[in-house]
Design a protein around this motif. Structure first.
Motif, PDB file in Angstrom:
ATOM      1  N   LYS A  52      -9.281  18.627 -47.955  1.00 13.89           N
ATOM      2  CA  LYS A  52      -9.182  19.199 -46.614  1.00 13.89           C
ATOM      3  C   LYS A  52      -7.702  19.303 -46.245  1.00 13.89           C
ATOM      4  O   LYS A  52      -6.928  18.372 -46.466  1.00 13.89           O
ATOM      5  CB  LYS A  52      -9.931  18.330 -45.605  1.00 13.89           C
ATOM      6  N   GLN A  53      -7.322  20.427 -45.670  1.00 13.67           N
ATOM      7  CA  GLN A  53      -5.913  20.722 -45.432  1.00 13.67           C
ATOM      8  C   GLN A  53      -5.209  19.655 -44.606  1.00 13.67           C
ATOM      9  O   GLN A  53      -4.108  19.210 -44.942  1.00 13.67           O
ATOM     10  CB  GLN A  53      -5.773  22.084 -44.742  1.00 13.67           C
ATOM     11  N   PHE A  54      -5.851  19.199 -43.533  1.00 11.71           N
ATOM     12  CA  PHE A  54      -5.222  18.198 -42.663  1.00 11.71           C
ATOM     13  C   PHE A  54      -4.973  16.899 -43.428  1.00 11.71           C
ATOM     14  O   PHE A  54      -3.889  16.309 -43.348  1.00 11.71           O
ATOM     15  CB  PHE A  54      -6.098  17.913 -41.442  1.00 11.71           C
ATOM     16  N   ILE A  55      -5.974  16.462 -44.173  1.00 10.54           N
ATOM     17  CA  ILE A  55      -5.857  15.206 -44.922  1.00 10.54           C
ATOM     18  C   ILE A  55      -4.783  15.331 -45.990  1.00 10.54           C
ATOM     19  O   ILE A  55      -3.939  14.444 -46.155  1.00 10.54           O
ATOM     20  CB  ILE A  55      -7.209  14.818 -45.552  1.00 10.54           C
ATOM     21  N   TYR A  56      -4.800  16.429 -46.722  1.00  9.67           N
ATOM     22  CA  TYR A  56      -3.811  16.637 -47.784  1.00  9.67           C
ATOM     23  C   TYR A  56      -2.394  16.608 -47.219  1.00  9.67           C
ATOM     24  O   TYR A  56      -1.512  15.926 -47.746  1.00  9.67           O
ATOM     25  CB  TYR A  56      -4.073  17.966 -48.493  1.00  9.67           C
ATOM     26  N   ASN A 217      -0.844 -16.155 -49.379  1.00  2.72           N
ATOM     27  CA  ASN A 217       0.412 -15.424 -49.173  1.00  2.72           C
ATOM     28  C   ASN A 217       0.275 -14.186 -48.296  1.00  2.72           C
ATOM     29  O   ASN A 217       1.274 -13.550 -47.964  1.00  2.72           O
ATOM     30  CB  ASN A 217       0.976 -14.988 -50.527  1.00  2.72           C
ATOM     31  N   ILE A 218      -0.953 -13.845 -47.927  1.00  4.71           N
ATOM     32  CA  ILE A 218      -1.214 -12.561 -47.271  1.00  4.71           C
ATOM     33  C   ILE A 218      -0.453 -12.397 -45.958  1.00  4.71           C
ATOM     34  O   ILE A 218      -0.163 -11.270 -45.530  1.00  4.71           O
ATOM     35  CB  ILE A 218      -2.737 -12.383 -47.031  1.00  4.71           C
ATOM     36  N   SER A 219      -0.077 -13.496 -45.326  1.00  2.00           N
ATOM     37  CA  SER A 219       0.610 -13.423 -44.034  1.00  2.00           C
ATOM     38  C   SER A 219       1.944 -12.698 -44.127  1.00  2.00           C
ATOM     39  O   SER A 219       2.473 -12.214 -43.126  1.00  2.00           O
ATOM     40  CB  SER A 219       0.823 -14.829 -43.462  1.00  2.00           C
ATOM     41  N   MET A 220       2.499 -12.596 -45.333  1.00  2.00           N
ATOM     42  CA  MET A 220       3.823 -11.983 -45.519  1.00  2.00           C
ATOM     43  C   MET A 220       3.737 -10.481 -45.794  1.00  2.00           C
ATOM     44  O   MET A 220       4.763  -9.818 -45.947  1.00  2.00           O
ATOM     45  CB  MET A 220       4.549 -12.688 -46.666  1.00  2.00           C
ATOM     46  N   ALA A 221       2.533  -9.942 -45.831  1.00  2.00           N
ATOM     47  CA  ALA A 221       2.369  -8.522 -46.127  1.00  2.00           C
ATOM     48  C   ALA A 221       2.723  -7.652 -44.923  1.00  2.00           C
ATOM     49  O   ALA A 221       2.615  -8.076 -43.773  1.00  2.00           O
ATOM     50  CB  ALA A 221       0.933  -8.239 -46.553  1.00  2.00           C
ATOM     51  N   GLN A 222       3.134  -6.433 -45.226  1.00  2.00           N
ATOM     52  CA  GLN A 222       3.291  -5.403 -44.203  1.00  2.00           C
ATOM     53  C   GLN A 222       2.176  -4.385 -44.445  1.00  2.00           C
ATOM     54  O   GLN A 222       2.056  -3.862 -45.558  1.00  2.00           O
ATOM     55  CB  GLN A 222       4.663  -4.741 -44.298  1.00  2.00           C
ATOM     56  N   ILE A 223       1.375  -4.135 -43.425  1.00  2.00           N
ATOM     57  CA  ILE A 223       0.169  -3.322 -43.587  1.00  2.00           C
ATOM     58  C   ILE A 223       0.287  -2.003 -42.818  1.00  2.00           C
ATOM     59  O   ILE A 223       0.639  -1.995 -41.634  1.00  2.00           O
ATOM     60  CB  ILE A 223      -1.084  -4.077 -43.090  1.00  2.00           C
ATOM     61  N   PHE A 224      -0.035  -0.916 -43.519  1.00  2.00           N
ATOM     62  CA  PHE A 224      -0.018   0.414 -42.911  1.00  2.00           C
ATOM     63  C   PHE A 224      -1.362   1.088 -43.189  1.00  2.00           C
ATOM     64  O   PHE A 224      -1.850   1.053 -44.320  1.00  2.00           O
ATOM     65  CB  PHE A 224       1.109   1.267 -43.494  1.00  2.00           C
ATOM     66  N   ILE A 225      -1.936   1.697 -42.165  1.00  2.00           N
ATOM     67  CA  ILE A 225      -3.223   2.378 -42.317  1.00  2.00           C
ATOM     68  C   ILE A 225      -3.071   3.835 -41.882  1.00  2.00           C
ATOM     69  O   ILE A 225      -2.559   4.114 -40.796  1.00  2.00           O
ATOM     70  CB  ILE A 225      -4.320   1.691 -41.485  1.00  2.00           C
ATOM     71  N   ALA A 226      -3.512   4.746 -42.744  1.00  2.00           N
ATOM     72  CA  ALA A 226      -3.478   6.172 -42.426  1.00  2.00           C
ATOM     73  C   ALA A 226      -4.896   6.713 -42.538  1.00  2.00           C
ATOM     74  O   ALA A 226      -5.411   6.907 -43.649  1.00  2.00           O
ATOM     75  CB  ALA A 226      -2.535   6.910 -43.368  1.00  2.00           C
ATOM     76  N   LYS A 227      -5.530   6.946 -41.397  1.00  2.00           N
ATOM     77  CA  LYS A 227      -6.897   7.458 -41.406  1.00  2.00           C
ATOM     78  C   LYS A 227      -6.899   8.976 -41.573  1.00  2.00           C
ATOM     79  O   LYS A 227      -5.940   9.654 -41.180  1.00  2.00           O
ATOM     80  CB  LYS A 227      -7.603   7.055 -40.117  1.00  2.00           C
ATOM     81  N   PRO A 228      -7.974   9.526 -42.116  1.00  2.00           N
ATOM     82  CA  PRO A 228      -8.028  10.961 -42.406  1.00  2.00           C
ATOM     83  C   PRO A 228      -8.539  11.808 -41.247  1.00  2.00           C
ATOM     84  O   PRO A 228      -9.063  12.899 -41.466  1.00  2.00           O
ATOM     85  CB  PRO A 228      -8.999  11.011 -43.589  1.00  2.00           C
ATOM     86  N   PHE A 229      -8.403  11.310 -40.030  1.00  2.00           N
ATOM     87  CA  PHE A 229      -8.995  12.002 -38.884  1.00  2.00           C
ATOM     88  C   PHE A 229      -7.961  12.795 -38.088  1.00  2.00           C
ATOM     89  O   PHE A 229      -6.849  12.321 -37.853  1.00  2.00           O
ATOM     90  CB  PHE A 229      -9.677  10.996 -37.951  1.00  2.00           C
ATOM     91  N   GLU A 230      -8.359  13.955 -37.651  1.00  2.00           N
ATOM     92  CA  GLU A 230      -7.497  14.749 -36.779  1.00  2.00           C
ATOM     93  C   GLU A 230      -7.452  14.097 -35.397  1.00  2.00           C
ATOM     94  O   GLU A 230      -8.377  13.368 -35.002  1.00  2.00           O
ATOM     95  CB  GLU A 230      -8.017  16.184 -36.695  1.00  2.00           C
ATOM     96  N   PRO A 231      -6.383  14.358 -34.627  1.00  2.00           N
ATOM     97  CA  PRO A 231      -6.252  13.726 -33.301  1.00  2.00           C
ATOM     98  C   PRO A 231      -7.421  14.015 -32.367  1.00  2.00           C
ATOM     99  O   PRO A 231      -7.699  13.226 -31.457  1.00  2.00           O
ATOM    100  CB  PRO A 231      -4.949  14.342 -32.762  1.00  2.00           C
ATOM    101  N   THR A 232      -8.104  15.122 -32.596  1.00  2.00           N
ATOM    102  CA  THR A 232      -9.218  15.511 -31.716  1.00  2.00           C
ATOM    103  C   THR A 232     -10.556  14.918 -32.162  1.00  2.00           C
ATOM    104  O   THR A 232     -11.594  15.197 -31.540  1.00  2.00           O
ATOM    105  CB  THR A 232      -9.344  17.038 -31.670  1.00  2.00           C
ATOM    106  N   ALA A 233     -10.569  14.124 -33.205  1.00  2.00           N
ATOM    107  CA  ALA A 233     -11.828  13.559 -33.715  1.00  2.00           C
ATOM    108  C   ALA A 233     -12.503  12.696 -32.651  1.00  2.00           C
ATOM    109  O   ALA A 233     -11.841  11.967 -31.909  1.00  2.00           O
ATOM    110  CB  ALA A 233     -11.560  12.728 -34.961  1.00  2.00           C
ATOM    111  N   SER A 234     -13.815  12.770 -32.580  1.00  2.00           N
ATOM    112  CA  SER A 234     -14.572  12.022 -31.579  1.00  2.00           C
ATOM    113  C   SER A 234     -14.637  10.534 -31.939  1.00  2.00           C
ATOM    114  O   SER A 234     -14.372  10.147 -33.076  1.00  2.00           O
ATOM    115  CB  SER A 234     -15.993  12.571 -31.477  1.00  2.00           C
ATOM    116  N   ARG A 235     -15.006   9.721 -30.974  1.00  2.00           N
ATOM    117  CA  ARG A 235     -15.160   8.287 -31.202  1.00  2.00           C
ATOM    118  C   ARG A 235     -16.291   8.018 -32.191  1.00  2.00           C
ATOM    119  O   ARG A 235     -16.285   6.990 -32.871  1.00  2.00           O
ATOM    120  CB  ARG A 235     -15.435   7.572 -29.872  1.00  2.00           C
ATOM    121  N   LYS A 236     -17.247   8.930 -32.255  1.00  2.00           N
ATOM    122  CA  LYS A 236     -18.349   8.756 -33.199  1.00  2.00           C
ATOM    123  C   LYS A 236     -17.843   8.888 -34.632  1.00  2.00           C
ATOM    124  O   LYS A 236     -18.291   8.169 -35.540  1.00  2.00           O
ATOM    125  CB  LYS A 236     -19.436   9.798 -32.931  1.00  2.00           C
TER     126      LYS A 236
END
Length: 262
Positions: A52-56, A217-236
């Protein structure tokens, strides 16, 4: 005899001093603390389609940026894993930078600048290669039945292990973060998602209490999350309680920095 005894006692004293003065550490094989391990977890379950273009566009931009920011010198590395039913055994790439800037002692300003320029060209070439490899994995298809499940929690021991080696670990999840595993003590957010933040927090506390002792050791991690949803995606479609679950889980596991959503 007295001299031998004194020598023996001296050796014991030195040994005790060295043992006691060595700082306690969880690291197994410490590396230079400046080295960064960027762990990229790419969701290959049925719920994420990189074509999908947005995700890519979103994911390729993130990949390019993180490689530019994190691959700076020799020893910095990229590891790529697929998220699906067998995430724990799904490493598909391990890329280590080899370029190193060495300014010869006594080098003239001109020579030093030339060496710096050569290094920048070399590291730039490596970054370009890394980007191509990771993006190829982003676009690869998963035809197996492993795509029917999503084991995100299996990524946590992998992150913990890299930290134990002494790396600065930055973990990037290119995923909708919908955990979907069957069995005891597992979550299936496809079947039973958290209905609100209160439920998400409660589940995160339960899971963190169960996992904490296995992730020293997990407390030292830096975590980043990138979801595949467009800004207009519904809460559902983009359930905010799922974000709450992961934010709280990492917090309960002691991760000091806030989980960053890209």
């Amino acid at each position: 005899m007295k001299n031998k005894l004194k020598y023996f006692l001296f050796i014991i004293a030195v040994t005790i001093f060295v043992c006691c003065s060595s700082p306690a550490t969880k690291y197994e094989n410490a590396v230079d603390e400046s080295k960064t391990c960027s762990m990229i977890f790419i969701d290959k379950s049925v719920s994420v389609d990189p074509n999908k273009q947005f995700i890519y566009e979103k994911y390729t931009k993130i990949i390019n940026q993180l490689i530019d920011e994190n691959i700076k010198t020799k020893g910095d590395k990229i590891e790529v894993f697929f998220i699906h039913e067998n995430t724990a055994k799904a490493k598909v790439a391990a890329l280590v930078a080899r370029s190193e800037m060495e300014i010869a002692e006594g080098a003239s300003a001109t020579d030093a600048e030339a060496q710096k320029t050569e290094f920048e060209m070399d590291i730039s070439k490596e970054r370009s290669i890394f980007k191509k490899v990771v993006i190829n994995h982003l676009m690869s298809l998963n035809p197996s039945t492993s795509k029917n499940s999503t084991d995100i929690l299996a990524a946590l021991p992998l992150i913990d292990h890299e930290i134990s080696k002494g790396f600065t670990v930055k973990a990037y999840f290119l995923s909708d973060m919908v955990e979907s595993m069957k069995g005891a003590n597992r979550r299936d957010f496809h079947k039973t998602p958290p209905v609100d933040d209160a439920a998400a927090v409660g589940w995160a506390r339960e899971d963190a209490a169960r996992l904490q002792t296995t992730l020293p050791n997990i407390s030292m991690a830096q975590i980043f999350i990138a979801k595949p949803f467009e800004p207009t995606a519904s809460r559902k479609i983009n359930n905010p309680a799922i974000s709450t679950y992961w934010q709280r889980l990492f917090s309960e596991l002691g991760v000091s920095g806030e989980v960053t959503e890209l």
